[in-house]
Write a protein that holds these residues in place. Sequence first.
Motif, PDB file in Angstrom:
ATOM      1  N   HIS A   1      78.431 -48.773 100.191  1.00 26.27           N
ATOM      2  CA  HIS A   1      78.284 -47.581  99.536  1.00 26.27           C
ATOM      3  C   HIS A   1      77.685 -46.414 100.433  1.00 26.27           C
TER       4      HIS A   1
ATOM      5  N   ALA B   1      83.416 -44.617 100.941  1.00 25.57           N
ATOM      6  CA  ALA B   1      83.652 -43.513 100.144  1.00 25.57           C
ATOM      7  C   ALA B   1      85.085 -44.346  98.925  1.00 25.57           C
ATOM      8  N   TRP B   2      84.684 -45.479  99.110  1.00 24.90           N
ATOM      9  CA  TRP B   2      86.314 -46.030  98.345  1.00 24.90           C
ATOM     10  C   TRP B   2      86.265 -45.246  96.420  1.00 24.90           C
ATOM     11  N   PRO B   3      87.586 -44.859  96.425  1.00 21.85           N
ATOM     12  CA  PRO B   3      87.600 -44.231  94.876  1.00 21.85           C
ATOM     13  C   PRO B   3      87.923 -45.427  94.230  1.00 21.85           C
TER      14      PRO B   3
ATOM     15  N   LYS C   1      86.758 -46.619  88.187  1.00 19.86           N
ATOM     16  CA  LYS C   1      86.568 -46.233  89.618  1.00 19.86           C
ATOM     17  C   LYS C   1      86.315 -44.925  89.882  1.00 19.86           C
ATOM     18  N   ASP C   2      85.879 -44.995  91.037  1.00 22.47           N
ATOM     19  CA  ASP C   2      85.594 -43.135  91.885  1.00 22.47           C
ATOM     20  C   ASP C   2      83.798 -43.247  90.621  1.00 22.47           C
ATOM     21  N   ARG C   3      83.502 -44.990  90.812  1.00 23.48           N
ATOM     22  CA  ARG C   3      81.679 -44.904  90.704  1.00 23.48           C
ATOM     23  C   ARG C   3      80.736 -45.281  91.780  1.00 23.48           C
TER      24      ARG C   3
ATOM     25  N   ALA D   1      79.595 -41.843  85.980  1.00 25.03           N
ATOM     26  CA  ALA D   1      79.461 -41.828  87.759  1.00 25.03           C
ATOM     27  C   ALA D   1      78.558 -40.980  88.520  1.00 25.03           C
TER      28      ALA D   1
ATOM     29  N   ARG E   1      77.824 -40.526  92.917  1.00 27.86           N
ATOM     30  CA  ARG E   1      78.684 -40.072  93.402  1.00 27.86           C
ATOM     31  C   ARG E   1      77.829 -40.054  94.657  1.00 27.86           C
TER      32      ARG E   1
END
Length: 333
Positions: free
Chosen positions: A104, A108-110, A146-148, A196, A198
Motif C-alpha cells: 500500500h 498508489a495503484w488505482p 477501484k481506488d481503495r 475508500a 487511501r
Amino acid sequence: MVESKNPPEIALLGVGGTIAMVRSEHSGVMPALDATALLDAVPGLDSVVRPRPINLKNVPSPHLGLEDLPDIAAGITAAFADGCVGVVVSQGTDTIDEIAFGLHLLHAWPAPVVVTGALRHPSQAGADGPANILDAMRVAAHPAAKDRGVMVVLNATIHAADRVIKRHVSRPDAFFSPRGALGEIIEDAVYFEALADRRGAGAAAGCQQPAPVALLPAALGDDGRLIDHLQGAGYRGLVLDGMGGGHLHPTMADRLEQLGPDFPVIIASRTGSGRTLRQTYGYPGAEIDLAARGVIRAGSLTGLKARIALSLLIGNGAERTAVRGFFEQFGGG
C-alpha cells in the motif's frame, strides 16, 4: 448474481504460504503448489474472471523480508501493464498484514490489489484456500474496488491494509479489523460497507532499499538496554510497542536521549487497537514526556505496521518532518 459473459482478466500472483503447501515425505507441509495449481482448485472460477497465473515466489511467509516488497510491487505493476484489471496476491498468513501495508505504501495503484491466503493447507478438512481465492478474485473484479488501496480478503471479509491484524494462529476467522472491515462477500456478491480510505497510499513510492528499523516491545520492568546497541548494529530507526496508550518504563525512555535527532523513534501501542494518546499522562515515559523527547506517535498503526512504514520512508529518503507528517494521517505524529 449473474456472471459476466466477458469476465475481466485478474492475475493471481503466487508467493507461497500455507495456501500453496502440501505434506512432504519426511516432515510437515511445505510450499509446493504454483499459481496454476491454486487456480485449478477453485470451482467455477472461469465464470467469474479470466484468471492469469503468475509465479513470483513459493516460500513460507516468515521467509519473506522487507527486500521482497519492491519485487512483489513490481510484479503487480507488470500484471497491470500486461492488461490485467486487478491483481490477487496469494501468500502465507503470518505476514499478510505487513506485506499488504508495505505494498500500500509503495504504490498508489488505482486498480484493485487484493492479498489473500489460507489458514488450513489443502490436505486439511475444510481447507479455506479455494474459497479465499474465489472471494479475492470477486473483489478484485468488482467496479467499486477501484481506488481503495491494497485490501486483504479472507473468510468472506474485506479488510483495509492499514487496519487488518491477525488475532488467531490457525482459525479461518483469524483476521480482524479493530476499526471495522471494508465489506464482505455474501452469496457470491461483494458488498462494500465503508468508504475508500487511501491514507498513506504510495507514500514511499520509489523505495527500492528499505532501511533497517528495529521493533522492540515494552515489557514489565524492561529497562531498554538493547537500545544502547541499535546504532552500532546498523539500525536507522526504532519502533517501540508501548504499553497502553504508548507508554514506557522511565529508564527505557531515558535511553532514547542517546539516539539523536537523526534516528527517528516511533511509539505504538502493543494493545493492537485504538490510537496512541496525545495529552493525558504527564509522568516520565508517558506520551507528553515522550513527545518532549522527540518521539513520534504511531496513531492507529500497530508496531508491526509502523515498522514497515518507517523502514520504507527512511529508505525513500524521508526526513523527520515527512515521517511525522505520515503518521499524522493515522492520528499520530
